[in-house]
Design a protein around this motif. Structure first.
Motif, PDB file in Angstrom:
ATOM      1  N   ALA A   1      45.245  33.600  43.829  1.00 53.99           N
ATOM      2  CA  ALA A   1      45.153  33.401  42.393  1.00 53.99           C
ATOM      3  C   ALA A   1      43.963  34.170  41.831  1.00 53.99           C
ATOM      4  CB  ALA A   1      45.009  31.912  42.082  1.00 53.99           C
ATOM      5  N   PRO A   2      43.963  34.463  40.517  1.00 52.45           N
ATOM      6  CA  PRO A   2      42.873  35.257  39.936  1.00 52.45           C
ATOM      7  C   PRO A   2      41.472  34.721  40.219  1.00 52.45           C
ATOM      8  CG  PRO A   2      44.688  35.158  38.399  1.00 52.45           C
ATOM      9  CD  PRO A   2      45.058  34.245  39.531  1.00 52.45           C
ATOM     10  N   ALA A   3      41.245  33.415  40.130  1.00 54.01           N
ATOM     11  CA  ALA A   3      39.899  32.883  40.354  1.00 54.01           C
ATOM     12  C   ALA A   3      39.449  33.112  41.793  1.00 54.01           C
ATOM     13  CB  ALA A   3      39.849  31.397  40.012  1.00 54.01           C
ATOM     14  N   GLU A   4      40.332  32.880  42.754  1.00 49.88           N
ATOM     15  CA  GLU A   4      39.985  33.124  44.155  1.00 49.88           C
ATOM     16  C   GLU A   4      39.777  34.618  44.396  1.00 49.88           C
ATOM     17  OE1 GLU A   4      39.273  32.900  48.238  1.00 49.88           O
ATOM     18  OE2 GLU A   4      39.141  31.365  46.680  1.00 49.88           O
ATOM     19  N   ALA A   5      40.597  35.444  43.752  1.00 48.47           N
ATOM     20  CA  ALA A   5      40.438  36.896  43.892  1.00 48.47           C
ATOM     21  C   ALA A   5      39.077  37.338  43.374  1.00 48.47           C
ATOM     22  CB  ALA A   5      41.555  37.621  43.146  1.00 48.47           C
ATOM     23  N   ALA A   6      38.635  36.767  42.246  1.00 48.13           N
ATOM     24  CA  ALA A   6      37.327  37.128  41.697  1.00 48.13           C
ATOM     25  C   ALA A   6      36.193  36.669  42.598  1.00 48.13           C
ATOM     26  CB  ALA A   6      37.169  36.542  40.299  1.00 48.13           C
TER      27      ALA A   6
END
Length: 306
Positions: free
Chosen positions: A272-277
């Motif tokens: 997900a975007p937050a984990e990717a960031a």
């Protein structure tokens, strides 16, 4: 139909980084190549292609050989007789860097000179990445050719990521830069801007303003802001993701580019975007602890998986 590969479009230059005394270390780097380097390191067996144009001089031959040694191809990118790569030198004040460039006649400015080859390079790619610097080194006609090829790849199923990466010295005017960047955003799925750049070019007052403005144009936006939190805008919501503090950075060259590579690798892996960031912040923190723009693959992988 999109395939499994990743392609990055732009200019890779000869990099001279200062050492002790009058000696210099030569390497190869450039914003879109730095991102592909990290993306390739973190993406397992995905084929990686650097889409550009190259000269036939010894430095260009060395550049292409360096790519190949590290598992990165050039696809059908043109090799142009008599052309040569651009050059830049890094000087450091503490860990902060400044750059001097020699790139006016670089081969990469002809990367769209063969539209059929350019389109072929973008076929069957899971991801196509480019930047505002890619746009800035091209004339108007070549820029249109590039964006048409990117749009074609997107229509065929490729995910398109774009970092506006505004560099005033490369543009005739801010108006020209704004127009070209807006054209690029129209064919983009993931935007990866840096807040100070957006503030300079568009007058945004805060990262939230950048995120709100771009979220009206692009489905997924990640606003980078140095050691401050990255701000994700997706599906009508915003989420800050704290950065990783590095007490004694060695060289900040390539940090944002490597963040992009880490973020895109994580998104391609299904995070997900937050984990990717979060993973991207760790990658960027690892990069600022080495000299030059390219950290060893093992360093990148250890930070990504930590």
């Amino acid at each position: 139909m999109a395939g499994n590969g990743v392609a990055s479009i732009g200019e890779c230059m000869i990099e001279l980084s200062g050492q002790e005394g009058p000696s210099w270390r030569m390497g190869f780097a450039g914003d879109t190549f730095n991102t592909l380097w990290a993306l390739h390191a973190l993406s397992g067996d995905r084929p990686a292609t650097y889409v550009s144009a190259f000269g036939d001089d010894p430095f260009s031959q060395g550049q292409i050989g360096f790519f190949a040694e590290n598992g990165i191809g050039i696809g059908k990118s043109p090799v142009i007789s008599g052309a040569r790569p651009g050059l830049y030198a890094i000087t450091l004040t503490g860990s902060e860097r400044s750059f001097t460039y020699w790139r006016g006649d670089a081969a990469a400015r002809q990367l769209a000179s063969d539209p059929a080859a350019l389109a072929k390079n973008l076929e069957n790619q899971a991801l196509v990445y480019f930047s505002g610097i890619t746009l800035a080194i091209l004339d108007d006609a070549a820029r249109k050719t590039l964006l048409a090829a990117v749009a074609g790849a997107r229509a065929a199923g490729s995910l398109v990521a774009f970092d506006p990466n505004y560099r005033p010295r490369l543009w005739h005017s801010p108006e020209a830069a704004r127009a070209a960047i807006l054209d690029a955003l129209a064919v983009t799925d993931i935007a990866l801007p840096t807040f100070p750049d957006e503030q300079m070019l568009f007058g945004d007052t805060a990262p939230q303003a950048t995120a709100q403005r771009l979220a009206r144009l692009v489905g997924e936006v990640v606003v980078k802001n140095g050691e401050e939190p990255a701000l994700i805008a997706e599906k009508g919501a915003m989420q800050p993701v704290p950065a990783v503090h590095v007490a004694a950075p060695v060289d900040t060259t390539g940090a944002g580019d490597s963040f992009n590579g880490g973020y895109l690798a994580a998104r391609l892996a299904g995070h997900a975007p937050a984990e990717a960031a979060l993973r991207a912040h760790r990658v960027a923190a690892a990069v600022v602890q080495v000299r030059g723009a390219l950290a060893p693959f093992e360093t990148l992988r250890a930070a990504f998986e930590d």
